[in-house]
Scaffold this motif. Structure first.
Motif, PDB file in Angstrom:
ATOM      1  N   VAL A   1      -3.347   4.994  -2.434  1.00  0.00           N
ATOM      2  CA  VAL A   1      -4.250   5.821  -1.715  1.00  0.00           C
ATOM      3  C   VAL A   1      -3.906   7.071  -1.690  1.00  0.00           C
ATOM      4  O   VAL A   1      -2.759   7.680  -1.428  1.00  0.00           O
ATOM      5  CB  VAL A   1      -4.271   5.161  -0.384  1.00  0.00           C
TER       6      VAL A   1
ATOM      7  N   ILE B   1       0.884  -1.216  -0.036  1.00  0.00           N
ATOM      8  CA  ILE B   1       0.059   0.165  -0.031  1.00  0.00           C
ATOM      9  C   ILE B   1       1.005   1.221   0.146  1.00  0.00           C
ATOM     10  O   ILE B   1       1.883   1.460   0.796  1.00  0.00           O
ATOM     11  CB  ILE B   1      -1.139  -0.030   1.237  1.00  0.00           C
TER      12      ILE B   1
ATOM     13  N   TRP C   1     -12.091   3.132  -4.558  1.00  0.00           N
ATOM     14  CA  TRP C   1     -13.056   3.368  -3.204  1.00  0.00           C
ATOM     15  C   TRP C   1     -12.880   4.496  -2.834  1.00  0.00           C
ATOM     16  O   TRP C   1     -12.038   5.541  -3.150  1.00  0.00           O
ATOM     17  CB  TRP C   1     -12.372   2.371  -2.277  1.00  0.00           C
TER      18      TRP C   1
ATOM     19  N   VAL D   1      -7.736   4.304  -3.789  1.00  0.00           N
ATOM     20  CA  VAL D   1      -8.392   4.744  -2.758  1.00  0.00           C
ATOM     21  C   VAL D   1      -8.498   6.157  -2.496  1.00  0.00           C
ATOM     22  O   VAL D   1      -7.338   6.623  -2.295  1.00  0.00           O
ATOM     23  CB  VAL D   1      -8.308   4.075  -1.446  1.00  0.00           C
TER      24      VAL D   1
ATOM     25  N   LEU E   1      -2.424  -0.374   9.674  1.00  0.00           N
ATOM     26  CA  LEU E   1      -2.310  -1.195   8.445  1.00  0.00           C
ATOM     27  C   LEU E   1      -0.943  -2.215   8.699  1.00  0.00           C
ATOM     28  O   LEU E   1      -1.158  -3.337   8.346  1.00  0.00           O
ATOM     29  CB  LEU E   1      -2.128  -0.359   7.182  1.00  0.00           C
TER      30      LEU E   1
ATOM     31  N   ILE F   1      -9.504   9.277  -0.210  1.00  0.00           N
ATOM     32  CA  ILE F   1      -9.944   9.654   1.055  1.00  0.00           C
ATOM     33  C   ILE F   1      -9.948  11.251   1.115  1.00  0.00           C
ATOM     34  O   ILE F   1      -9.226  12.180   1.037  1.00  0.00           O
ATOM     35  CB  ILE F   1      -8.737   9.424   2.146  1.00  0.00           C
TER      36      ILE F   1
ATOM     37  N   ILE G   1      -9.421   0.810   3.640  1.00  0.00           N
ATOM     38  CA  ILE G   1      -7.896   0.597   2.821  1.00  0.00           C
ATOM     39  C   ILE G   1      -7.844  -1.020   2.728  1.00  0.00           C
ATOM     40  O   ILE G   1      -7.645  -1.464   1.634  1.00  0.00           O
ATOM     41  CB  ILE G   1      -6.858   1.288   3.173  1.00  0.00           C
TER      42      ILE G   1
ATOM     43  N   LEU H   1       0.891   5.351   0.248  1.00  0.00           N
ATOM     44  CA  LEU H   1      -0.098   6.301   0.599  1.00  0.00           C
ATOM     45  C   LEU H   1       0.382   7.600   0.338  1.00  0.00           C
ATOM     46  O   LEU H   1       1.537   7.948   0.435  1.00  0.00           O
ATOM     47  CB  LEU H   1      -0.151   6.315   2.371  1.00  0.00           C
TER      48      LEU H   1
ATOM     49  N   LEU I   1      -1.872  -1.033  -3.969  1.00  0.00           N
ATOM     50  CA  LEU I   1      -2.861  -0.363  -3.758  1.00  0.00           C
ATOM     51  C   LEU I   1      -2.543   1.245  -3.440  1.00  0.00           C
ATOM     52  O   LEU I   1      -1.648   1.157  -2.609  1.00  0.00           O
ATOM     53  CB  LEU I   1      -3.628  -0.891  -2.643  1.00  0.00           C
TER      54      LEU I   1
ATOM     55  N   TRP J   1      -0.495  10.735   8.010  1.00  0.00           N
ATOM     56  CA  TRP J   1      -0.739   9.170   7.785  1.00  0.00           C
ATOM     57  C   TRP J   1      -0.623   8.045   8.878  1.00  0.00           C
ATOM     58  O   TRP J   1      -0.566   7.141   8.890  1.00  0.00           O
ATOM     59  CB  TRP J   1      -0.326   8.892   6.387  1.00  0.00           C
TER      60      TRP J   1
END
Length: 237
Positions: free
Chosen positions: A73, A15, A182, A95, A35, A97, A229, A17, A71, A28
């Protein structure tokens, strides 16, 4: 708090971020802790905030050192960045946010202007070189609502200088048009209006949750953000 289904072993373990404008990756930390406690490999990109091209390049450097699918984010302006950087073939999902989800030809600044909020250009101090800061009072009341007064003041006074160029960049071929996405909508957001967030997420076909808090969801609501997430990491292929 939003309850989501329990998460089994995720198909995507990596992941990345991406933070928003005028802040840095430390926003974060709460999400990162949650996570990594679930055995995800989490990397936080530190954006130079000088241009979208420079910020996308910074994300690509982090993507290049991942082992396997990712992924991606983004929070706030970070949504612009992941919409461009997410075309990388290793990125399997995105994703957003409390973030911009721009379509082709749209910029963050144009999206802000499209839906009225109290976060207006007069709340910024712009310097001769194009960099800007959000005025302290506006940052605390409009960006930092939902944070404690102490935390809002600290974030306001530790702002990362951003260049107005990041708000003017027009996106081409956003990654969400080709990949699953998402979105977490901040229902009390005074920076990017909740109505705009909903409109963008519907247009993108995103899986959506709503979180009752202000713009800084990674700091104010790390449990809900981390859960979304993790759910996305399980769902992507």
């Amino acid at each position: 708090m939003v309850a989501l289904p329990g998460i089994a072993a995720a198909d995507v373990q990596n992941i990345v971020l991406v933070h928003g404008a005028n802040v840095d990756g430390t926003t974060w930390r709460g999400v990162y802790d949650r996570l990594t406690a679930r055995d995800f490999n989490v990397t936080i990109t530190q954006l130079p905030l000088t241009s979208v091209e420079d910020d996308v390049a910074a994300v690509h450097r982090n993507l290049d050192v991942q082992d396997g699918p990712v992924l991606l984010v983004g929070h706030s302006y970070g949504g612009v960045v992941i919409s461009q950087a997410g075309i990388d073939p290793d990125v399997k999902g995105l994703v957003y946010i409390a973030a911009f989800q721009p379509d082709t030809g749209e910029s963050g600044g144009a999206l802000l202007a499209a839906t009225s909020t109290e976060f207006t250009p007069d709340k910024l101090t712009v310097f001769d070189d194009g960099h800007y800061l959000v005025d302290e009072d506006a940052f605390m009341s409009l960006v930092g609502n939902g944070l404690s007064e102490e935390d809002a003041l600290f974030v306001a006074r530790s702002q990362a200088m951003s260049n107005t160029a990041i708000l003017e960049h027009e996106v081409d071929a956003p990654a969400w048009s080709e990949k699953p996405s998402w979105a977490a909508i901040a229902t009390e957001d005074r920076t990017i209006s909740p109505e705009l967030q909903r409109r963008m997420s519907v247009r993108a076909g995103s899986t959506v949750i709503e979180i009752e808090n202000g713009h800084m969801l990674p700091m104010t609501s790390p449990d809900e953000v981390a859960e979304l997430i993790a759910q996305a990491a399980e769902a992507v292929e």
